[in-house]
Write a protein that holds these residues in place. Structure first.
Motif, PDB file in Angstrom:
ATOM      1  N   ARG A   1     -52.546  -7.618 -17.515  1.00 19.73           N
ATOM      2  CA  ARG A   1     -52.739  -8.776 -18.379  1.00 19.73           C
ATOM      3  C   ARG A   1     -54.217  -8.907 -18.711  1.00 19.73           C
TER       4      ARG A   1
ATOM      5  N   ARG B   1     -53.697 -19.126 -32.232  1.00 17.17           N
ATOM      6  CA  ARG B   1     -53.318 -18.551 -30.952  1.00 17.17           C
ATOM      7  C   ARG B   1     -52.887 -19.645 -29.985  1.00 17.17           C
TER       8      ARG B   1
ATOM      9  N   HIS C   1     -49.188 -19.918 -28.388  1.00 18.15           N
ATOM     10  CA  HIS C   1     -48.996 -19.867 -26.934  1.00 18.15           C
ATOM     11  C   HIS C   1     -48.176 -21.055 -26.464  1.00 18.15           C
TER      12      HIS C   1
ATOM     13  N   THR D   1     -44.392 -20.784 -27.846  1.00 28.61           N
ATOM     14  CA  THR D   1     -43.574 -19.722 -27.256  1.00 28.61           C
ATOM     15  C   THR D   1     -43.324 -19.985 -25.779  1.00 28.61           C
ATOM     16  N   THR D   2     -44.314 -20.550 -25.086  1.00 31.28           N
ATOM     17  CA  THR D   2     -44.114 -20.880 -23.674  1.00 31.28           C
ATOM     18  C   THR D   2     -42.986 -21.893 -23.540  1.00 31.28           C
TER      19      THR D   2
ATOM     20  N   MET E   1     -47.678 -12.168 -33.824  1.00 35.97           N
ATOM     21  CA  MET E   1     -48.158 -12.640 -32.523  1.00 35.97           C
ATOM     22  C   MET E   1     -47.074 -13.390 -31.778  1.00 35.97           C
TER      23      MET E   1
ATOM     24  N   GLN F   1     -44.719 -10.983 -30.237  1.00 36.11           N
ATOM     25  CA  GLN F   1     -45.366 -10.341 -29.102  1.00 36.11           C
ATOM     26  C   GLN F   1     -45.333 -11.252 -27.876  1.00 36.11           C
ATOM     27  N   MET F   2     -45.708 -12.492 -28.084  1.00 36.30           N
ATOM     28  CA  MET F   2     -45.756 -13.438 -26.963  1.00 36.30           C
ATOM     29  C   MET F   2     -44.361 -13.705 -26.425  1.00 36.30           C
TER      30      MET F   2
ATOM     31  N   TYR G   1     -43.116 -10.734 -24.071  1.00 38.06           N
ATOM     32  CA  TYR G   1     -43.535 -10.621 -22.671  1.00 38.06           C
ATOM     33  C   TYR G   1     -43.250 -11.882 -21.883  1.00 38.06           C
ATOM     34  N   LYS G   2     -43.298 -13.042 -22.552  1.00 35.72           N
ATOM     35  CA  LYS G   2     -43.027 -14.276 -21.830  1.00 35.72           C
ATOM     36  C   LYS G   2     -41.549 -14.379 -21.459  1.00 35.72           C
TER      37      LYS G   2
END
Ligand SMILES: [Zn+2]
Length: 425
Positions: free
Chosen positions: A4, A261, A265, A268-269, A320, A323-324, A327-328
């Motif tokens: 990371r 960004r 973040h 998506t979280t 983006m 992508q997030m 992995y999340k």
């Protein structure tokens, strides 16, 4: 083990700042000298110089110019690798029939930074919640620079490499951390199954009709950007005022990037935290932006700038976000389903009877001529991908983009030289 990337902002004092700038200049000088050597060797002798030939000269350079010693040999090698990579990508693109630009000489101003490819020569110490200290250099000459930033991996994270960059006068330290899988895990608070459609009017629409509005920077910062660029266009190129505006444009670009960004973040979280199954379309790279061209009777203004800006802001956002999410979702044990857009055509399919209903982008409501099902267009698409997620054997694989390895192997004719082979291992 997962890798990371964590970025810290550095706050050097005046002396440390001057020293970092000195180091950056030396790295830049090395880069330019190595580039010149490659060009000269080819012009005069028709010979191409590879990475290892240049790396083997480093000890001599350090003997001649002792100021290079404190930069660390691996960091110097990394700068030579950076040049080698530039050449590799140049030749790869030439081979592919493209017309790339030849690797350029760089001014210290344009030189982005330097990199320590392994944990030697620096140490990052976390202090409290957000504070940190970066110790860099060796022995008595080492600097301890104040830093700000945090990561959530605690003591389990092992630092791998460090990249120091300078952006608009700010110093940033990017650290790749190797983290055990369990330290990456995220807690999940819900088990919902949600379909999701990314769009232009609303940033995202869920299958239950909830929407997430476009973030504010699209409304607030983009007009400011257009205004700044318009002002800059009125100034004389290269004048002080022109450059001042250029700096403001660059800063605003960065601000928009940061806002975007941050927004992505957070959203998506929240999505992976509340969902056990999350379905969306695979990434579309085109057709994301509405054209600014307008119509023949009512042509749009600033078409090219708007097209560029829209495309950049929005498509970078959706890329983006994917992508997030990828992995999340893996970290939260959420199943992320990506529908195959071409087969499924979620924006044209009816979620109730599964018939294809061709329509234009302008129609915002889905009204099915076959079964009468009516829903907002994006919501219908979100429902379609959710049904697709519950159908076995559909979808395409979601792959997280791997982080670039700093010590990528350089291709070189002198690879088998024993001395260098041992250093590279
Ligand atoms: Zn229908």
């Amino acid at each position: 083990m997962e890798r990371r990337k964590v970025t810290f902002r550095l706050y050097p004092n005046a002396a440390e700042d001057a020293r970092l700038i000195g180091w950056l200049r030396l790295h830049c000088e090395l880069y330019n000298a190595a580039l010149e050597e490659r060009i000269d060797a080819y012009r005069k002798h028709g010979k191409s110089v590879g990475y290892y030939e240049q790396q083997n000269v480093l000890p001599e350079i350090k003997a001649d110019r002792p100021e290079f010693v404190e930069l660390g040999s691996h960091a110097l090698q990394q700068t030579l690798r950076k040049l080698d990579l530039a050449f590799q990508s140049f030749f790869r693109r030439v081979k592919a029939g493209q017309t790339p630009g030849f690797p350029r000489f760089k001014s210290a101003k344009r030189f982005s930074g330097f990199c320590y490819p392994d944990p030697a020569g620096w140490k990052l110490m976390q202090l409290g919640a957000r504070g940190a200290t970066l110790r860099i250099g060796s022995g008595k000459e080492a600097m301890s620079i104040r830093a700000r930033g945090q990561h959530r991996f605690g003591e389990g994270g092992k630092p791998d490499d460090l990249t120091i960059t300078r952006k608009h006068g700010q110093w940033l330290a990017s650290v790749t951390v190797r983290v055990p899988d369990e330290a990456c895990a995220r807690t999940r608070t819900g088990d919902a199954h949600r379909g999701l459609d990314f769009g232009l009017n609303d940033w995202a629409t869920f299958d239950d009709g909830q929407t997430i509005a476009n973030p504010r920077f699209v409304r607030n910062e983009l007009p400011r950007m257009t205004e700044l660029q318009r002002q800059q266009a009125r100034k004389k190129r290269g004048s002080i005022r022109y450059r001042r505006l250029g700096r403001q444009v660059a800063k605003l670009h960065e601000r928009i990037g940061n806002l975007r960004r941050d927004f992505l973040h957070k959203q998506t979280t929240r999505m992976v935290q509340t969902c056990a199954v999350l379905a969306t379309e695979e990434l579309r790279t085109q057709n994301m932006s509405r054209s600014a061209r307008g119509t023949q009777e009512k042509p749009g203004r600033m078409v090219r700038q708007k097209a560029g800006l829209n495309r950049e802001i929005l498509s970078a956002g959706s890329g983006m976000a994917h992508q997030m999410l990828t992995y999340k979702a893996a970290e939260a044990y959420t199943r992320l389903h990506l529908s195959n857009t071409r087969q499924l055509k979620p924006s044209q399919r009816c979620a109730a009877c599964w018939e294809l209903v061709p329509r234009t982008l302008a129609q915002r409501t889905h009204v099915c001529p076959h079964c009468g099902h009516t829903a907002p267009r994006d919501q219908n698409a979100a429902s379609v991908v959710l049904i697709d997620a519950h159908t076995p054997g559909t979808g395409v694989a979601a792959r997280p983009k791997p982080l670039a390895r700093q010590r990528a192997r350089s291709k070189s004719v002198t690879r088998e030289t024993p001395t260098t082979a041992s250093q590279d291992a």
